[in-house]
Enzyme design. Structure first.
Site, PDB file in Angstrom:
ATOM      1  N   ARG A  56       0.793  -1.224   0.000  1.00  0.00           N
ATOM      2  CA  ARG A  56       0.000   0.000   0.000  1.00  0.00           C
ATOM      3  C   ARG A  56       0.824   1.273   0.000  1.00  0.00           C
ATOM      4  NH1 ARG A  56      -2.915  -4.112   1.795  1.00  0.00           N
ATOM      5  NH2 ARG A  56      -0.946  -4.642   2.772  1.00  0.00           N
ATOM      6  N   THR A  57       1.823   1.341   0.860  1.00  0.00           N
ATOM      7  CA  THR A  57       2.536   2.613   1.014  1.00  0.00           C
ATOM      8  C   THR A  57       3.273   2.970  -0.279  1.00  0.00           C
ATOM      9  OG1 THR A  57       2.770   2.160   3.359  1.00  0.00           O
ATOM     10  CG2 THR A  57       4.170   3.889   2.457  1.00  0.00           C
ATOM     11  N   LYS A  85      25.595  -4.335  -1.366  1.00  0.00           N
ATOM     12  CA  LYS A  85      27.064  -4.367  -1.488  1.00  0.00           C
ATOM     13  C   LYS A  85      27.734  -3.670  -0.306  1.00  0.00           C
ATOM     14  CE  LYS A  85      26.725  -3.823  -6.509  1.00  0.00           C
ATOM     15  NZ  LYS A  85      26.940  -2.808  -7.561  1.00  0.00           N
ATOM     16  N   ARG A 106      11.632   3.683   3.176  1.00  0.00           N
ATOM     17  CA  ARG A 106      11.225   2.715   4.216  1.00  0.00           C
ATOM     18  C   ARG A 106      12.448   1.861   4.516  1.00  0.00           C
ATOM     19  NH1 ARG A 106       5.978  -1.106   4.208  1.00  0.00           N
ATOM     20  NH2 ARG A 106       5.130   0.868   4.916  1.00  0.00           N
ATOM     21  N   HIS A 134       5.622   5.809  11.350  1.00  0.00           N
ATOM     22  CA  HIS A 134       5.093   5.745   9.980  1.00  0.00           C
ATOM     23  C   HIS A 134       4.095   6.912   9.867  1.00  0.00           C
ATOM     24  CE1 HIS A 134       3.761   4.366   6.209  1.00  0.00           C
ATOM     25  NE2 HIS A 134       3.443   3.108   6.470  1.00  0.00           N
TER      26      HIS A 134
HETATM   27  C1  NCD Z   1       2.179  -1.136   8.063  1.00  0.00           C
HETATM   28  C2  NCD Z   1       3.672  -0.950   8.146  1.00  0.00           C
HETATM   29  O1  NCD Z   1       4.409  -1.212   7.184  1.00  0.00           O
HETATM   30  O2  NCD Z   1       4.087  -0.488   9.198  1.00  0.00           O
HETATM   31  N1  NCD Z   1       1.693  -1.276   6.770  1.00  0.00           N
HETATM   32  C3  NCD Z   1       1.359  -0.148   6.060  1.00  0.00           C
HETATM   33  O3  NCD Z   1       2.186   0.661   5.749  1.00  0.00           O
HETATM   34  N2  NCD Z   1       0.069   0.020   5.731  1.00  0.00           N
HETATM   35  C4  NCD Z   1       1.628  -2.137   8.999  1.00  0.00           C
HETATM   36  C5  NCD Z   1       2.230  -3.508   9.091  1.00  0.00           C
HETATM   37  O4  NCD Z   1       3.158  -3.876   8.372  1.00  0.00           O
HETATM   38  O5  NCD Z   1       1.735  -4.273   9.925  1.00  0.00           O
END
Ligand code: NCD
Length: 306
Positions: A56-57, A85, A106, A134
């Site tokens: 999703r993100t 590397k 991320r 997040h």
């Molecule tokens: C979450 C995350 O990556 O922190 N997912 C997201 O971005 N919607 C939640 C999760 O991984 O449980």
């Protein structure tokens, strides 16, 4: 002004005061009501650097950028970048900033986005930093709650699951500390909110309670925000095995909830909400995924348009 304040990007929910939150929620609401594509960010390039899995993100950031007329480069796995590397985050950032106008990152390290922002001359967006934060997920969560007809002031919100390692939980609780909310933190003892987060909430005089059994408080909740147990963060598999499957929310549970109750989840779901709940109008976790688009459009428009 939002744009000036966040010119280094979106790193932590702690950087947001109530005015900032209201501003970006309003900008996102404009995007909800104006769903057409535009060329606001024509000529701009977004880099998405995902060192951890995402559906999703990453895809909603990419979709938001495309819908604003911009372009996207990036990678979706650490395995295909030079990190494999042995390259440092700093060197990666100092390279990618030459190729793009904004970086979404991320990374499994808690301080990754902050570190990236230290080295970057372009805005950095934290799309998940280890078990830390997040913030854009929490912003879209607030957009979801308010667009589904609820006020943040006076809200009775349950946050259930992995409160220790769940980064969406941390950012959400921090953002909500700007409002007059009642939060019920529901988790097994091992996965309670960490002291540093509780300390922050206490300083902000947030009204919260910690409980282990959600059925005890389910009838008072306006919203229940369920999260997955973050298997990948456990040092010890046996510890994970002890808590996995601790909560399974079912249609039976829905029966005792208020008429206008809503159940949310940042997803991915494992088994904590039974699939039978999906067809209830109280289940809004797939709508929640939609709100990622207007919120991320609003953020990108703020950071990248002139
Ligand atoms: C979450 C995350 O990556 O922190 N997912 C997201 O971005 N919607 C939640 C999760 O991984 O449980």
């Amino acid at each position: 002004m939002f744009k000036e304040k966040f010119n280094e990007g979106i790193i932590s929910a702690r950087d947001f005061n109530r005015e900032d939150i209201e501003y970006i929620l309003n900008q996102a609401r404009v995007m909800v009501h104006n769903d057409k594509s535009s060329d606001l960010l024509k000529g701009k390039i977004l880099a998405t650097l995902f060192f951890e899995p995402s559906t999703r993100t990453r895809l909603s950031f990419e979709s938001a950028m495309h819908r604003l007329g911009g372009r996207v480069i990036g990678f979706s796995s650490a395995k295909v970048s030079s990190i494999k590397k042995g390259e440092s985050i700093a060197d990666t950032i100092r390279t990618v900033e030459n190729y793009s106008d904004c970086i979404v990152i991320r990374h499994p390290l808690e301080g990754a986005a902050k570190l990236a922002a230290k080295f970057a001359k372009i805005p950095i967006i934290n799309a998940g930093s280890g078990s830390g934060e997040h913030p854009t997920q929490a912003l879209l969560d607030l957009l979801t709650i308010t667009e589904e007809g609820k006020k943040l002031d006076g809200l009775n919100l349950g946050i259930m699951g992995d409160l220790k390692y769940g980064r969406t939980v941390h950012s959400l609780a921090i953002l909500l500390s700007n409002y007059d909310v009642n939060i019920y933190f529901i988790s097994p003892k091992e996965l309670m909110l960490r002291n540093r987060d509780k300390e922050f909430l206490r300083q902000r005089q947030v009204k919260y309670k910690e409980v282990e059994k959600y059925r005890e408080i389910l009838d008072v909740l306006d919203v229940l925000y369920v999260t997955r147990i973050q298997k990948e963060r456990f040092a010890d598999v046996e510890e994970y095995d002890r808590v996995k499957g601790f909560y399974i929310f079912t249609n039976e549970d829905l029966k005792v909830t208020k008429d206008n109750f809503k159940i949310m989840h940042p997803l991915p779901r494992v088994s904590e909400i039974s699939a039978e709940v999906d067809s209830s109008s109280k289940a809004i976790y797939f709508k929640q995924t939609y709100y990622g688009i207007p919120m991320r459009k609003a953020i990108l428009a703020e950071l990248l348009s002139f």
